[in-house]
Design an enzyme around this catalytic site. Structure first.
Site, PDB file in Angstrom:
ATOM      1  CB  CYS A  55      -1.085   0.040   1.083  1.00  6.61           C
ATOM      2  SG  CYS A  55      -0.021   0.013   2.800  1.00  6.61           S
ATOM      3  CG  ASP A  57      -0.024   2.972   4.154  1.00 13.11           C
ATOM      4  OD1 ASP A  57      -0.258   3.963   3.274  1.00 13.11           O
ATOM      5  OD2 ASP A  57      -1.151   2.622   4.699  1.00 13.11           O
ATOM      6  CB  CYS A  80      -4.663   3.512   6.137  1.00 12.62           C
ATOM      7  SG  CYS A  80      -4.414   2.081   7.162  1.00 12.62           S
ATOM      8  CB  CYS A 124      -3.388  -1.387   8.990  1.00 10.17           C
ATOM      9  SG  CYS A 124      -4.184  -1.546   7.690  1.00 10.17           S
TER      10      CYS A 124
HETATM   11 FE1  FES Z   1      -1.387   0.465   4.400  1.00 14.23          FE
HETATM   12 FE2  FES Z   1      -3.224   0.357   6.134  1.00 14.23          FE
HETATM   13  S1  FES Z   1      -3.462   0.207   4.132  1.00 14.23           S
HETATM   14  S2  FES Z   1      -1.086  -0.005   6.500  1.00 14.23           S
END
Ligand code: FES
Length: 151
Positions: A55, A57, A80, A124
């Site tokens: 993702c 992140d 997120c 996550c």
């Molecule tokens: Fe990437 Fe939550 S969608 S850590």
């Protein structure tokens, strides 16, 4: 020209509610995350930076260790709501624990402490745990151990 009329608004798709349901504890940790920020250079005994390639992140996490215990912990999340809430809870769980104890904190522990998180967001909770493990490894690599021994 260019103005949005009520008719145009009415044509916008309507959503029936939250796409994902987060319980009150998760929402609280997302809206008021604990231990957000960063430690100063002199306070920092261990630092971890990790990312989730699926993702994009990212998570940065700092620890200050005294007598083998995590005295201070701070994080910055570029992620997120699930990543922020789980990292917030993770720092609450880790603060005050011995490093050895903190090493054993799992993503399942974090999710359980939050009272659950949507299935699709469970990954996550790994970000914060991985960042803590990285910060502990950094501390073990000598940075903090040297400080603790006064070297
Ligand atoms: Fe990437 Fe939550 S969608 S850590």
């Amino acid at each position: 020209m260019g103005s949005v009329t009520s008719k145009e608004n009415a044509e916008q798709p309507e959503y029936s509610g939250p796409v994902l349901f987060y319980n009150d504890t998760v929402v609280d940790h997302f809206v008021n995350p604990r231990n957000v920020g960063e430690l100063t250079e002199s306070e920092t005994d261990g630092y971890g930076l990790v990312g989730d390639p699926s993702c994009g992140d990212q998570m940065k996490l700092w620890i200050s260790v005294r007598s083998g215990r995590i005295e201070k912990i701070a994080f910055k999340s570029y992620g997120c709501p699930g990543a922020i809430a789980t990292s917030s809870m993770l720092t609450d769980l880790a603060r005050g624990r011995s490093v050895e104890d903190a090493k054993r904190i799992t993503d399942d522990d974090v999710v359980e402490a939050l009272g659950g998180i949507p299935e699709r967001k469970k990954h996550c909770s790994l970000l914060g745990v991985m960042a803590l493990q990285a910060a502990i490894k950094d501390w073990e690599a000598g940075r903090g151990l040297k400080k603790e021994s006064g070297a």
